[in-house]
Design a protein around this motif. Structure first.
Motif, PDB file in Angstrom:
ATOM      1  N   LEU A 156       0.834  -1.207   0.000  1.00 24.73           N
ATOM      2  CA  LEU A 156       0.000   0.000   0.000  1.00 24.73           C
ATOM      3  C   LEU A 156       0.868   1.256   0.000  1.00 24.73           C
ATOM      4  CD1 LEU A 156      -2.810  -1.013   2.529  1.00 24.73           C
ATOM      5  CD2 LEU A 156      -3.068  -0.694   0.069  1.00 24.73           C
ATOM      6  N   PHE A 157       1.895   1.268   0.839  1.00 27.74           N
ATOM      7  CA  PHE A 157       2.767   2.443   0.923  1.00 27.74           C
ATOM      8  C   PHE A 157       3.535   2.639  -0.376  1.00 27.74           C
ATOM      9  CE2 PHE A 157       7.002   4.217   1.836  1.00 27.74           C
ATOM     10  CZ  PHE A 157       6.623   5.465   2.321  1.00 27.74           C
ATOM     11  N   SER A 158       4.077   1.543  -0.929  1.00 30.14           N
ATOM     12  CA  SER A 158       4.847   1.665  -2.168  1.00 30.14           C
ATOM     13  C   SER A 158       3.966   2.102  -3.326  1.00 30.14           C
ATOM     14  CB  SER A 158       5.546   0.347  -2.500  1.00 30.14           C
ATOM     15  OG  SER A 158       4.598  -0.678  -2.725  1.00 30.14           O
ATOM     16  N   SER A 159       2.688   1.699  -3.304  1.00 27.42           N
ATOM     17  CA  SER A 159       1.768   2.115  -4.358  1.00 27.42           C
ATOM     18  C   SER A 159       1.549   3.620  -4.317  1.00 27.42           C
ATOM     19  CB  SER A 159       0.432   1.387  -4.213  1.00 27.42           C
ATOM     20  OG  SER A 159      -0.477   1.810  -5.198  1.00 27.42           O
ATOM     21  N   LEU A 160       1.276   4.157  -3.110  1.00 26.43           N
ATOM     22  CA  LEU A 160       1.054   5.598  -2.971  1.00 26.43           C
ATOM     23  C   LEU A 160       2.315   6.377  -3.302  1.00 26.43           C
ATOM     24  CD1 LEU A 160      -0.937   7.824  -2.117  1.00 26.43           C
ATOM     25  CD2 LEU A 160      -0.118   7.549   0.224  1.00 26.43           C
ATOM     26  N   LEU A 161       3.460   5.905  -2.789  1.00 27.77           N
ATOM     27  CA  LEU A 161       4.726   6.587  -3.049  1.00 27.77           C
ATOM     28  C   LEU A 161       5.068   6.564  -4.533  1.00 27.77           C
ATOM     29  CD1 LEU A 161       7.280   7.944  -1.919  1.00 27.77           C
ATOM     30  CD2 LEU A 161       8.278   5.661  -1.662  1.00 27.77           C
ATOM     31  N   SER A 162       4.856   5.419  -5.173  1.00 25.61           N
ATOM     32  CA  SER A 162       5.175   5.309  -6.589  1.00 25.61           C
ATOM     33  C   SER A 162       4.306   6.232  -7.428  1.00 25.61           C
ATOM     34  CB  SER A 162       4.993   3.856  -7.048  1.00 25.61           C
ATOM     35  OG  SER A 162       5.280   3.735  -8.419  1.00 25.61           O
ATOM     36  N   ARG A 163       3.014   6.303  -7.096  1.00 24.22           N
ATOM     37  CA  ARG A 163       2.125   7.203  -7.838  1.00 24.22           C
ATOM     38  C   ARG A 163       2.589   8.647  -7.694  1.00 24.22           C
ATOM     39  NH1 ARG A 163      -3.160   4.692  -9.218  1.00 24.22           N
ATOM     40  NH2 ARG A 163      -3.929   6.779  -9.616  1.00 24.22           N
ATOM     41  N   ALA A 164       3.065   9.003  -6.491  1.00 26.95           N
ATOM     42  CA  ALA A 164       3.550  10.366  -6.281  1.00 26.95           C
ATOM     43  C   ALA A 164       4.816  10.631  -7.097  1.00 26.95           C
ATOM     44  CB  ALA A 164       3.814  10.591  -4.797  1.00 26.95           C
ATOM     45  N   LEU A 165       5.753   9.676  -7.072  1.00 28.96           N
ATOM     46  CA  LEU A 165       7.014   9.851  -7.787  1.00 28.96           C
ATOM     47  C   LEU A 165       6.815   9.848  -9.296  1.00 28.96           C
ATOM     48  CD1 LEU A 165       9.356   7.576  -5.620  1.00 28.96           C
ATOM     49  CD2 LEU A 165       9.248  10.076  -5.631  1.00 28.96           C
ATOM     50  N   ARG A 166       5.783   9.137  -9.754  1.00 31.75           N
ATOM     51  CA  ARG A 166       5.551   9.020 -11.193  1.00 31.75           C
ATOM     52  C   ARG A 166       4.424   9.946 -11.668  1.00 31.75           C
ATOM     53  NH1 ARG A 166       4.734   2.893 -12.646  1.00 31.75           N
ATOM     54  NH2 ARG A 166       4.941   3.772 -14.743  1.00 31.75           N
ATOM     55  N   SER A 167       4.110  10.947 -10.863  1.00 33.35           N
ATOM     56  CA  SER A 167       2.966  11.816 -11.170  1.00 33.35           C
ATOM     57  C   SER A 167       3.161  12.628 -12.441  1.00 33.35           C
ATOM     58  CB  SER A 167       2.695  12.766  -9.996  1.00 33.35           C
ATOM     59  OG  SER A 167       3.830  13.576  -9.735  1.00 33.35           O
ATOM     60  N   THR A 168       4.409  12.854 -12.854  1.00 34.06           N
ATOM     61  CA  THR A 168       4.656  13.655 -14.060  1.00 34.06           C
ATOM     62  C   THR A 168       5.005  12.796 -15.268  1.00 34.06           C
ATOM     63  OG1 THR A 168       6.962  13.972 -13.387  1.00 34.06           O
ATOM     64  CG2 THR A 168       5.384  15.662 -12.724  1.00 34.06           C
ATOM     65  N   GLU A 169       4.738  11.500 -15.196  1.00 35.26           N
ATOM     66  CA  GLU A 169       4.920  10.643 -16.367  1.00 35.26           C
ATOM     67  C   GLU A 169       3.732  10.783 -17.306  1.00 35.26           C
ATOM     68  OE1 GLU A 169       5.600   6.558 -15.579  1.00 35.26           O
ATOM     69  OE2 GLU A 169       7.342   6.908 -14.309  1.00 35.26           O
ATOM     70  N   LEU A 170       3.991  10.605 -18.604  1.00 30.07           N
ATOM     71  CA  LEU A 170       2.900  10.511 -19.567  1.00 30.07           C
ATOM     72  C   LEU A 170       2.364   9.090 -19.539  1.00 30.07           C
ATOM     73  CD1 LEU A 170       1.324  12.060 -21.780  1.00 30.07           C
ATOM     74  CD2 LEU A 170       2.911  11.074 -23.436  1.00 30.07           C
ATOM     75  N   ARG A 171       1.094   8.948 -19.132  1.00 29.41           N
ATOM     76  CA  ARG A 171       0.551   7.617 -18.878  1.00 29.41           C
ATOM     77  C   ARG A 171      -0.597   7.286 -19.833  1.00 29.41           C
ATOM     78  NH1 ARG A 171       0.313   9.891 -13.473  1.00 29.41           N
ATOM     79  NH2 ARG A 171      -1.921   9.501 -13.470  1.00 29.41           N
ATOM     80  N   ILE A 172      -0.576   7.893 -21.004  1.00 29.62           N
ATOM     81  CA  ILE A 172      -1.611   7.640 -22.010  1.00 29.62           C
ATOM     82  C   ILE A 172      -0.945   7.064 -23.243  1.00 29.62           C
ATOM     83  CG2 ILE A 172      -3.289   8.721 -23.559  1.00 29.62           C
ATOM     84  CD1 ILE A 172      -3.942  10.651 -21.281  1.00 29.62           C
ATOM     85  N   GLY A 173      -1.497   5.953 -23.727  1.00 22.76           N
ATOM     86  CA  GLY A 173      -0.896   5.285 -24.871  1.00 22.76           C
ATOM     87  C   GLY A 173      -1.228   5.947 -26.200  1.00 22.76           C
TER      88      GLY A 173
END
Length: 633
Positions: free
Chosen positions: A453-470
């Motif tokens: 759970l913690f790694s999921s929240l942290l990862s989403r925060a760290l990857r918040s500026t990634e382009l995530r649309i195909g």
């Protein structure tokens, strides 16, 4: 040196699990891969039954067999149909439960699944080590439990690094070897018992003296089930290996149906074989092992059948039996490794918690091997210390499967509702009972759940500026708006971000935008761009579909996405690449604390849109002259 490192990197990242076409085999061969986990439980199951139920061990084993046939088999029979790609009950729960509540529950179940599979690898390897050490011919140099267990785990990882086909071949050989020596052992011991009817009479007298009524016997046997649940170990991975089963059919749907049918053959065969061996093993261990031998510290503790092999068939056959038991217990982790390699690439990237290397097979194998090694060191390769966590993860997985099937059946077949509700209650009761008996197992499992759970929240925060649309797809009218803007005098595409709401006045919105951004009418028109957030708990958008509309003379692009800044950035990049023009987007500042907006963006897909959009674009296009322009007013 550089060439060698490049070669190593190329080998390491060769074969992405999401795209790789797995080597497939006949269903009975794949059955052996999951069977190494299921059949290996005979290495410790008869001993567990003796400790839990004593003289009633055969009755407790009959109860386990009934639960297998009437609860576990029907559950996974339907799980195979509902999740033919091998993602199992977790995939079913994800489809049934939407939003953050559903995602959180799925992450929790993933934590218990990780507990189950990791401890399958570590505990079975530790149990294999125990059989090695207890063998009378074992050299002194191999008496170090932790070191031997680590070698077994590293060897297992090395086989998977080589490939799935090699793992399936080894599984077939080990299953045939193990079942073969058990046929010899159990049939010989059964013949020995038949020649001595006094053994049965003595056992019957002992049972009558300890338990007064049939109801009391049945009650004791039923209460022992949670402690015998490890006898279902490996059963829950039967669905995870489905993609490895070769299937025939003219199209994808027919192939999936054929794979489901063959998986059901696999399940039936597994249960039928295990039933015969389990009942025979329970009978001979109960009648031929004295209670003092199977208690903690006794010669038969944790190795009941191996003990009988040495006592009744001699040390030579006993050593052969030890070799077979050690081999299948060691390779029991193969089914767990296959399950981890099926689940991790499917769920973690879409939850925003997997780095890029997690899509490749070999880095994942190395990661799970290192985690298993760390667990082994932390628990000093102690089988009993790991049993609670192993059983807890297993029972929660079985419970999750039964609940997922019950929820699915509830919508489809009313006649089966009560049956699957009862199955769910059996597994829920067993899980709760086990937690009461072994609270340490829940504590260990919850640590893994909290970490996920913690790694999921942290990862989403760290990857918040990634382009995530195909892929970005515009309909015909939307494309015409872009083409028209390019053909106008200024030839610039200007998108005006707008939060859609019924009753909005587009005229006043455009007037405000022209005022704040100093864009005169002669300098070009705006195309309104509206993004409505959908299930923001999802992390990735494979496809962004944009619809073109005309309302009161205004051109509007409208779409829905998991993240508003991502949708804007992806659309701007698409326009730039398809037209060769650098587009502009006009946004407004939002008021509020930046930290609050950060959490709002991570959790709800909205927030401080302007800076996030710019950061996403900056990450995708380092050249400022080619980067779409973001204007804020």
């Amino acid at each position: 040196m550089t060439i060698k490192l490049q070669g190593l990197r190329s080998w390491l990242f060769e074969g992405h699990l999401a795209k790789e076409v797995l080597q497939q085999d006949s269903w009975w061969k794949v059955m052996c891969l999951t069977g190494v986990g299921y059949f290996s439980s005979m290495g410790f199951q008869p001993g567990l039954a003796l400790v839990a139920a004593g003289a009633l061990s055969p009755l407790a084993s009959v109860n386990l067999v009934l639960v297998t046939w009437l609860a576990a088999l029907p559950t996974f029979w339907l799980v195979a149909r509902s999740s033919p790609h091998g993602h199992g009950a977790i995939d079913m729960l994800e489809r049934l439960l939407k939003g953050w509540s559903g995602k959180t529950l799925v992450l929790i179940v993933l934590g218990f699944a990780a507990t189950d599979f990791i401890f399958t690898i570590t505990m079975c390897a530790a149990d294999a080590t125990a059989h090695i050490v207890e063998n009378p011919f074992c050299p002194a140099v191999m008496k170090n439990h932790v070191a031997v267990t680590l070698v077994l785990i590293l060897f297992l990882g090395a086989i998977f690094l080589k490939g799935f086909r090699e793992a399936v071949l080894i599984a077939c050989l080990l299953v045939l070897f193990y079942l073969g020596v058990n046929v010899v052992l159990i049939s010989t011991l059964c013949a020995y018992i038949m020649e001595r009817p006094e053994l049965l009479q003595s056992w019957g007298t002992s049972v009558q003296q300890q338990y007064g009524t049939t109801a009391e016997m049945l009650g004791v046997a039923a209460l022992a089930f949670p402690q015998l649940a490890l006898g279902l170990s490996g059963f829950e991975t039967s669905v995870a290996v489905m993609p490895l089963i070769s299937a025939k059919g003219e199209d994808a749907d027919l192939k999936l149906k054929d794979r489901v049918r063959k998986t059901r053959y696999l399940l039936l065969t597994l249960v039928a074989i295990m039933t015969l061996f389990l009942l025979g093993a329970s009978l001979v261990t109960t009648l031929l092992i004295k209670p003092s031998a199977y208690v903690e510290g006794g010669e038969a503790n944790g190795r009941a059948l191996a003990y009988l092999a040495h006592v009744y068939l001699g040390d030579v056959f006993g050593s052969i039996y030890d070799l077979a038991t050690v081999s299948i217990l060691w390779f029991a982790g193969a089914s767990a490794m296959a399950a981890l390699l099926s689940l991790a690439p499917h769920f973690l990237p879409r939850y925003g918690m997997a780095p890029a290397w997690a899509a490749a097979k070999r880095p994942l194998i190395l990661f799970f091997t290192l985690v298993s090694s760390a667990v082994t060191i932390a628990f000093r390769a102690d089988v009993d210390a790991q049993a609670g966590a192993f059983a807890t993860g297993l029972l929660v997985m079985l419970t999750a499967g039964s609940v997922a099937v019950t929820l699915t059946i509830w919508r489809e077949r009313r006649v089966l509702r009560l049956f699957f509700v009862l199955i769910s209650l059996v597994f829920v009761y067993s899980s709760v009972n086990l937690v009461v008996i072994r609270p340490d197992g829940l504590a260990i499992a919850m640590m893994l759940v909290a970490a996920i759970l913690f790694s999921s929240l942290l990862s989403r925060a760290l990857r918040s500026t990634e382009l995530r649309i195909g892929t970005v797809v515009l309909d015909r009218k939307a494309e015409s708006f872009i083409k028209k803007a390019c053909n106008r005098r200024w030839g610039e595409v200007r998108l005006l971000a707008h939060k859609f709401d019924f009753g909005d006045n587009y005229d006043s919105k455009e007037a405000d935008a022209r005022k704040y951004h100093s864009i005169q009418k002669r300098e070009g028109d705006f195309i309104f761009f509206e993004v409505s957030p959908r299930d923001v708990s999802d992390f990735m958008d494979d496809r962004l579909e944009i619809e073109g509309l005309e309302i009161d003379g205004h051109e509007i692009l409208r779409c829905s996405a998991h993240s508003v800044p991502n949708a804007i950035a992806a659309t701007l990049l698409y326009i730039r690449d398809s037209t060769g023009r650098v587009p502009h987007v006009y946004l407004g500042w939002t008021e509020g604390h930046p930290i609050a907006y950060m959490f709002k963006y991570i959790l709800f897909g909205e927030g401080e849109t302007a800076p996030l959009t710019r950061e996403i674009l900056r990450g995708q296009e380092p050249d400022p002259d080619k980067r779409p322009r973001v204007h804020v007013g």
